[in-house]
Scaffold this motif. Structure first.
Motif, PDB file in Angstrom:
ATOM      1  N   GLY A  42       0.776  -1.227   0.000  1.00 34.05           N
ATOM      2  CA  GLY A  42       0.000   0.000   0.000  1.00 34.05           C
ATOM      3  C   GLY A  42       0.812   1.285   0.000  1.00 34.05           C
ATOM      4  O   GLY A  42       0.248   2.373   0.063  1.00 34.05           O
ATOM      5  N   ARG A  43       2.151   1.191  -0.064  1.00 32.39           N
ATOM      6  CA  ARG A  43       2.957   2.414  -0.141  1.00 32.39           C
ATOM      7  C   ARG A  43       2.593   3.172  -1.413  1.00 32.39           C
ATOM      8  O   ARG A  43       2.345   2.571  -2.448  1.00 32.39           O
ATOM      9  CB  ARG A  43       4.445   2.083  -0.172  1.00 32.39           C
ATOM     10  N   VAL A  44       2.595   4.497  -1.310  1.00 27.15           N
ATOM     11  CA  VAL A  44       2.271   5.353  -2.448  1.00 27.15           C
ATOM     12  C   VAL A  44       3.545   6.098  -2.847  1.00 27.15           C
ATOM     13  O   VAL A  44       4.129   6.823  -2.034  1.00 27.15           O
ATOM     14  CB  VAL A  44       1.149   6.350  -2.092  1.00 27.15           C
ATOM     15  N   PHE A  45       3.961   5.906  -4.095  1.00 28.64           N
ATOM     16  CA  PHE A  45       5.173   6.516  -4.616  1.00 28.64           C
ATOM     17  C   PHE A  45       4.803   7.660  -5.565  1.00 28.64           C
ATOM     18  O   PHE A  45       3.945   7.492  -6.435  1.00 28.64           O
ATOM     19  CB  PHE A  45       6.011   5.478  -5.381  1.00 28.64           C
ATOM     20  N   PRO A  46       5.470   8.812  -5.415  1.00 30.85           N
ATOM     21  CA  PRO A  46       5.147   9.941  -6.289  1.00 30.85           C
ATOM     22  C   PRO A  46       5.652   9.724  -7.709  1.00 30.85           C
ATOM     23  O   PRO A  46       6.610   8.986  -7.938  1.00 30.85           O
ATOM     24  CB  PRO A  46       5.888  11.107  -5.630  1.00 30.85           C
ATOM     25  N   VAL A  47       4.973  10.377  -8.649  1.00 34.39           N
ATOM     26  CA  VAL A  47       5.438  10.446 -10.032  1.00 34.39           C
ATOM     27  C   VAL A  47       5.655  11.927 -10.303  1.00 34.39           C
ATOM     28  O   VAL A  47       4.713  12.716 -10.244  1.00 34.39           O
ATOM     29  CB  VAL A  47       4.419   9.843 -11.022  1.00 34.39           C
ATOM     30  N   ARG A  48       6.905  12.301 -10.544  1.00 37.22           N
ATOM     31  CA  ARG A  48       7.256  13.708 -10.754  1.00 37.22           C
ATOM     32  C   ARG A  48       7.744  13.904 -12.180  1.00 37.22           C
ATOM     33  O   ARG A  48       8.683  13.229 -12.606  1.00 37.22           O
ATOM     34  CB  ARG A  48       8.326  14.145  -9.766  1.00 37.22           C
ATOM     35  N   ASP A  49       7.118  14.816 -12.887  1.00 40.46           N
ATOM     36  CA  ASP A  49       7.479  15.102 -14.281  1.00 40.46           C
ATOM     37  C   ASP A  49       7.484  13.825 -15.120  1.00 40.46           C
ATOM     38  O   ASP A  49       8.348  13.632 -15.969  1.00 40.46           O
ATOM     39  CB  ASP A  49       8.839  15.800 -14.364  1.00 40.46           C
ATOM     40  N   GLY A  50       6.533  12.931 -14.843  1.00 40.70           N
ATOM     41  CA  GLY A  50       6.405  11.689 -15.597  1.00 40.70           C
ATOM     42  C   GLY A  50       7.378  10.597 -15.194  1.00 40.70           C
ATOM     43  O   GLY A  50       7.421   9.543 -15.822  1.00 40.70           O
ATOM     44  N   ILE A  51       8.154  10.831 -14.133  1.00 40.00           N
ATOM     45  CA  ILE A  51       9.158   9.854 -13.703  1.00 40.00           C
ATOM     46  C   ILE A  51       8.769   9.300 -12.332  1.00 40.00           C
ATOM     47  O   ILE A  51       8.670  10.055 -11.365  1.00 40.00           O
ATOM     48  CB  ILE A  51      10.554  10.497 -13.624  1.00 40.00           C
ATOM     49  N   GLU A  58      10.821   8.175   0.019  1.00 38.77           N
ATOM     50  CA  GLU A  58       9.910   9.138  -0.596  1.00 38.77           C
ATOM     51  C   GLU A  58       8.455   8.662  -0.557  1.00 38.77           C
ATOM     52  O   GLU A  58       7.543   9.426  -0.842  1.00 38.77           O
ATOM     53  CB  GLU A  58      10.298   9.380  -2.060  1.00 38.77           C
ATOM     54  N   ALA A  59       8.246   7.405  -0.244  1.00 38.84           N
ATOM     55  CA  ALA A  59       6.897   6.824  -0.268  1.00 38.84           C
ATOM     56  C   ALA A  59       6.077   7.265   0.932  1.00 38.84           C
ATOM     57  O   ALA A  59       6.603   7.516   2.011  1.00 38.84           O
ATOM     58  CB  ALA A  59       6.990   5.304  -0.294  1.00 38.84           C
ATOM     59  N   ILE A  60       4.773   7.338   0.712  1.00 37.28           N
ATOM     60  CA  ILE A  60       3.833   7.579   1.802  1.00 37.28           C
ATOM     61  C   ILE A  60       3.360   6.214   2.279  1.00 37.28           C
ATOM     62  O   ILE A  60       2.912   5.382   1.489  1.00 37.28           O
ATOM     63  CB  ILE A  60       2.630   8.420   1.322  1.00 37.28           C
ATOM     64  N   GLN A  61       3.495   5.985   3.575  1.00 36.85           N
ATOM     65  CA  GLN A  61       3.078   4.719   4.173  1.00 36.85           C
ATOM     66  C   GLN A  61       1.555   4.676   4.262  1.00 36.85           C
ATOM     67  O   GLN A  61       0.920   5.703   4.483  1.00 36.85           O
ATOM     68  CB  GLN A  61       3.661   4.582   5.581  1.00 36.85           C
ATOM     69  N   PRO A  62       0.956   3.499   4.130  1.00 34.68           N
ATOM     70  CA  PRO A  62      -0.492   3.387   4.310  1.00 34.68           C
ATOM     71  C   PRO A  62      -0.884   3.881   5.700  1.00 34.68           C
ATOM     72  O   PRO A  62      -0.208   3.592   6.680  1.00 34.68           O
ATOM     73  CB  PRO A  62      -0.775   1.892   4.170  1.00 34.68           C
ATOM     74  N   GLY A  63      -1.935   4.681   5.750  1.00 34.25           N
ATOM     75  CA  GLY A  63      -2.418   5.185   7.030  1.00 34.25           C
ATOM     76  C   GLY A  63      -1.767   6.476   7.479  1.00 34.25           C
ATOM     77  O   GLY A  63      -2.171   7.045   8.477  1.00 34.25           O
ATOM     78  N   ASP A  64      -0.740   6.972   6.750  1.00 33.85           N
ATOM     79  CA  ASP A  64      -0.121   8.242   7.125  1.00 33.85           C
ATOM     80  C   ASP A  64      -1.117   9.375   6.916  1.00 33.85           C
ATOM     81  O   ASP A  64      -1.954   9.335   6.016  1.00 33.85           O
ATOM     82  CB  ASP A  64       1.128   8.531   6.279  1.00 33.85           C
ATOM     83  N   VAL A  65      -0.999  10.419   7.739  1.00 37.71           N
ATOM     84  CA  VAL A  65      -1.859  11.594   7.592  1.00 37.71           C
ATOM     85  C   VAL A  65      -1.598  12.190   6.216  1.00 37.71           C
ATOM     86  O   VAL A  65      -0.466  12.362   5.802  1.00 37.71           O
ATOM     87  CB  VAL A  65      -1.536  12.623   8.686  1.00 37.71           C
ATOM     88  N   GLY A  66      -2.679  12.496   5.510  1.00 38.00           N
ATOM     89  CA  GLY A  66      -2.551  13.103   4.186  1.00 38.00           C
ATOM     90  C   GLY A  66      -2.208  12.091   3.112  1.00 38.00           C
ATOM     91  O   GLY A  66      -1.842  12.457   2.012  1.00 38.00           O
TER      92      GLY A  66
END
Length: 72
Positions: A42-51, A58-66
């Motif tokens: 469930g980690r969420v990884f950003p995509v910046r400028d298509g990369i 850099e990942a947001i952990q599941p359940g993190d605020v925001g």
């Protein structure tokens, strides 16, 4: 903004955590987010400028605020 990745690239990308699970486009609750989400942890990884930024730090952990849209 929906992430536009080559389908072949999306097929080979995997979560960098030890389980190496496939990634899906979008974030939980926001399928249009500029992010990729691990189908297992469930980690969420950003995509910046298509990369995709597939760094565990850099990942947001599941359940993190925001959670849902990684910070740019």
């Amino acid at each position: 903004m929906t992430v536009q990745l080559d389908p072949v690239l999306l097929e080979v990308l995997a979560c960098p955590a030890e389980h190496h699970a496939p990634l899906v486009i979008g974030a939980p609750g926001d399928p249009e987010a500029a992010a990729l989400t691990c189908s297992e942890c469930g980690r969420v990884f950003p995509v910046r400028d298509g990369i995709p930024v597939l760094l565990l730090d850099e990942a947001i952990q599941p359940g993190d605020v925001g959670a849902g849209t990684p910070a740019s």
